[in-house]
Design an enzyme around this catalytic site. Structure first.
Site, PDB file in Angstrom:
ATOM      1  N   CYS A   6       0.860  -1.187   0.000  1.00  0.00           N
ATOM      2  CA  CYS A   6       0.000   0.000   0.000  1.00  0.00           C
ATOM      3  C   CYS A   6       0.895   1.235   0.000  1.00  0.00           C
ATOM      4  O   CYS A   6       2.031   1.162  -0.473  1.00  0.00           O
ATOM      5  CB  CYS A   6      -0.984  -0.021   1.176  1.00  0.00           C
ATOM      6  SG  CYS A   6      -0.251   0.232   2.802  1.00  0.00           S
ATOM      7  N   ASN A   9       2.178   1.681   4.592  1.00  0.00           N
ATOM      8  CA  ASN A   9       2.392   0.437   5.332  1.00  0.00           C
ATOM      9  C   ASN A   9       2.012   0.564   6.807  1.00  0.00           C
ATOM     10  O   ASN A   9       2.635  -0.005   7.680  1.00  0.00           O
ATOM     11  CB  ASN A   9       3.831  -0.056   5.164  1.00  0.00           C
ATOM     12  CG  ASN A   9       4.052  -1.490   5.628  1.00  0.00           C
ATOM     13  OD1 ASN A   9       5.063  -1.779   6.248  1.00  0.00           O
ATOM     14  ND2 ASN A   9       3.128  -2.373   5.345  1.00  0.00           N
ATOM     15  N   THR A  10       0.947   1.345   7.076  1.00  0.00           N
ATOM     16  CA  THR A  10       0.449   1.443   8.452  1.00  0.00           C
ATOM     17  C   THR A  10      -1.016   1.025   8.562  1.00  0.00           C
ATOM     18  O   THR A  10      -1.523   0.895   9.684  1.00  0.00           O
ATOM     19  CB  THR A  10       0.589   2.877   9.009  1.00  0.00           C
ATOM     20  OG1 THR A  10      -0.162   3.776   8.194  1.00  0.00           O
ATOM     21  CG2 THR A  10       2.046   3.306   9.090  1.00  0.00           C
ATOM     22  N   ARG A  12      -3.644  -0.477   5.322  1.00  0.00           N
ATOM     23  CA  ARG A  12      -4.154  -1.522   4.428  1.00  0.00           C
ATOM     24  C   ARG A  12      -3.254  -2.745   4.296  1.00  0.00           C
ATOM     25  O   ARG A  12      -3.709  -3.872   4.506  1.00  0.00           O
ATOM     26  CB  ARG A  12      -4.439  -0.942   3.043  1.00  0.00           C
ATOM     27  CG  ARG A  12      -5.604   0.019   3.027  1.00  0.00           C
ATOM     28  CD  ARG A  12      -5.747   0.690   1.693  1.00  0.00           C
ATOM     29  NE  ARG A  12      -4.694   1.694   1.518  1.00  0.00           N
ATOM     30  CZ  ARG A  12      -4.562   2.472   0.466  1.00  0.00           C
ATOM     31  NH1 ARG A  12      -5.413   2.348  -0.546  1.00  0.00           N
ATOM     32  NH2 ARG A  12      -3.601   3.374   0.397  1.00  0.00           N
ATOM     33  N   ASP A 117      -8.156   3.995   0.948  1.00  0.00           N
ATOM     34  CA  ASP A 117      -7.271   4.281   2.073  1.00  0.00           C
ATOM     35  C   ASP A 117      -8.072   4.789   3.276  1.00  0.00           C
ATOM     36  O   ASP A 117      -8.717   5.833   3.189  1.00  0.00           O
ATOM     37  CB  ASP A 117      -6.247   5.325   1.644  1.00  0.00           C
ATOM     38  CG  ASP A 117      -5.105   5.469   2.623  1.00  0.00           C
ATOM     39  OD1 ASP A 117      -5.149   4.864   3.710  1.00  0.00           O
ATOM     40  OD2 ASP A 117      -4.149   6.200   2.279  1.00  0.00           O
TER      41      ASP A 117
END
Length: 149
Positions: A6, A9-10, A12, A117
């Site tokens: 994504c 990277n925190t 999805r 998102d």
């Protein structure tokens, strides 16, 4: 190895990775699962709502730390599943050798749309995102079980 991608990277891709790990085990499949972001700042924790929603799914994101997509990660992956067509394009642009093994999650699942998102959204936004991801993952895992990667 299956790599989920994504933006940061925190949210999805870490949610997809931990849910995929759980679903793969439940399906009797043995794959390593990782996640990364095309614009990730290294070592960030998963967002609080992502942690909460994943806990409700029986998954743990507390130890997650973000990382950027690298050539090494992409080369190690048997399958790269991006959350959007933009993420897929970024991976393929940076690592053309991975074009044949890089898909948008919904494309590989043969269903649905890009995963939107949830970053900055409320709990309900994250819950909806997790639900979308899980639906796509269930289809992907069925496909993997039937045909392999």
């Amino acid at each position: 190895m299956i790599l989920f991608v994504c933006t940061g990277n925190t949210c999805r891709s870490p949610m997809a990775a931990v849910m995929a790990s759980k679903l793969l085990v439940e399906a009797g499949l043995d794959y390593t699962v990782r996640s990364a972001g095309v614009s990730a700042s290294p070592e960030c924790k998963a967002s609080a709502h992502a942690v909460t929603v994943m806990r409700e799914e029986g998954c743990d994101l507390l130890s997650h730390r973000s990382q950027r997509v690298t050539g090494e990660l992409v080369s190690q992956a048997d399958l790269v599943l991006a959350m959007t067509s933009g993420h897929r394009a970024a991976v393929v642009s940076a690592y053309p050798f991975a074009a044949d093994k890089t898909f948008v999650l919904c494309e590989y699942a043969e269903s649905g749309n890009n995963i939107s998102d949830p970053f900055g959204g409320d709990y309900g936004t994250y819950r909806e995102c997790a639900s979308q991801i899980k639906t796509q993952l269930e289809r992907c895992i069925k496909k993997i079980k039937e045909t392999g990667l």
